[in-house]
Write an enzyme that holds these catalytic residues in place. Structure first.
Site, mmCIF file in Angstrom:
data_model
loop_
_atom_site.group_PDB
_atom_site.id
_atom_site.type_symbol
_atom_site.label_atom_id
_atom_site.label_comp_id
_atom_site.label_asym_id
_atom_site.label_seq_id
_atom_site.Cartn_x
_atom_site.Cartn_y
_atom_site.Cartn_z
ATOM 1 C CD GLN A 72 45.368 29.724 8.897
ATOM 2 O OE1 GLN A 72 45.811 29.199 9.912
ATOM 3 N NE2 GLN A 72 46.036 30.677 8.270
ATOM 4 C CB ILE A 144 33.884 33.150 3.493
ATOM 5 C CG1 ILE A 144 32.655 34.042 3.738
ATOM 6 C CG2 ILE A 144 33.777 32.476 2.118
ATOM 7 C CD1 ILE A 144 32.553 35.217 2.786
ATOM 8 C CB CYS A 174 40.528 33.163 10.111
ATOM 9 S SG CYS A 174 38.827 32.660 9.833
#
Length: 219
Positions: A72, A144, A174
């Site tokens: 995201q 990541i 995220c």
């Protein structure tokens, strides 16, 4: 001797780096180059992966670059080591296994600086995490996000060294609301610069790669 080639690009515009990744990925698919990692920093930029939800975006009109990686929204900027591994998978496409190796590599870097990351996985959340303790709740030190095409990776990891964590206040990093973001500097209570961390990242980069097939056969 390292099995992965390292390319340093210093401070590089996000779009330029994205274009470079796409070029290197195609060259790796065509076996024109070996497995390669590009290490750099970006000027301040927000990037949103394919699963980003509207509520996680900045609500003040701050520009966001939409990209083709998984994951995201996150922030990139000075004081953060961004690594883009361009790596070919030799045993079929195992994205989860690859992400776990990247997490293990970054964890090894953190441990060398005396920062202990979570053993196992944090609530099935991707990235490298510091578990809740007397310093605060669960907190992410490295984001990541990857994309794989023709069994070859691009995008990668972003490790916070001495970055301004205030940039994360504009977003839900995220799309997580019950945890926070941290850096090596914040965890250690001293300035830990990109220049100090880069050689340690290089030292551990081979952990990203699959085990050598010939060594496994001999074993």
């Amino acid at each position: 001797m390292s099995r992965i080639q390292v390319v340093h690009r210093g401070l590089m515009d996000y779009q330029e780096a994205w274009d470079l990744q796409k070029e290197l990925q195609q060259r790796r698919i065509d076996d024109e180059i070996d497995d390669t990692v590009v290490l750099l920093q970006h000027p301040s930029v927000y990037t949103a992966g394919k699963r980003t939800e509207a509520w996680a975006l900045p609500q003040d009109g701050t520009p966001v670059v939409t990209v083709d990686r998984g994951g995201q929204i996150t922030w990139h900027g000075p004081g953060q080591i961004v690594g883009y591994p361009i790596v070919k998978m030799r045993r079929g496409v195992d994205v989860v296994g690859y992400v776990r190796r990247v997490e293990d590599m970054v964890s090894a870097v953190c441990h060398e600086f005396g920062v202990t990351t979570a053993r196992g996985r944090m609530k099935d959340r991707t990235g490298v995490w510091i578990p809740a303790d007397d310093k605060g709740p669960d907190r992410k030190i490295c984001a990541i996000g990857v994309r794989v095409r023709w069994a070859t990776t691009m995008h990668g990891f972003a490790l916070n060294c001495d970055s301004d964590l205030g940039h994360f206040d504009r977003i839900a990093p995220c799309a997580i609301t019950d945890a926070s973001v941290t850096s090596l500097s914040k965890e250690l209570g001293r300035e830990v610069t990109v220049a100090e961390v880069l050689p340690v990242v290089e030292k551990h980069l081979d952990l990203i790669l699959e085990e050598d097939l010939e060594e496994e056969e001999r074993g």
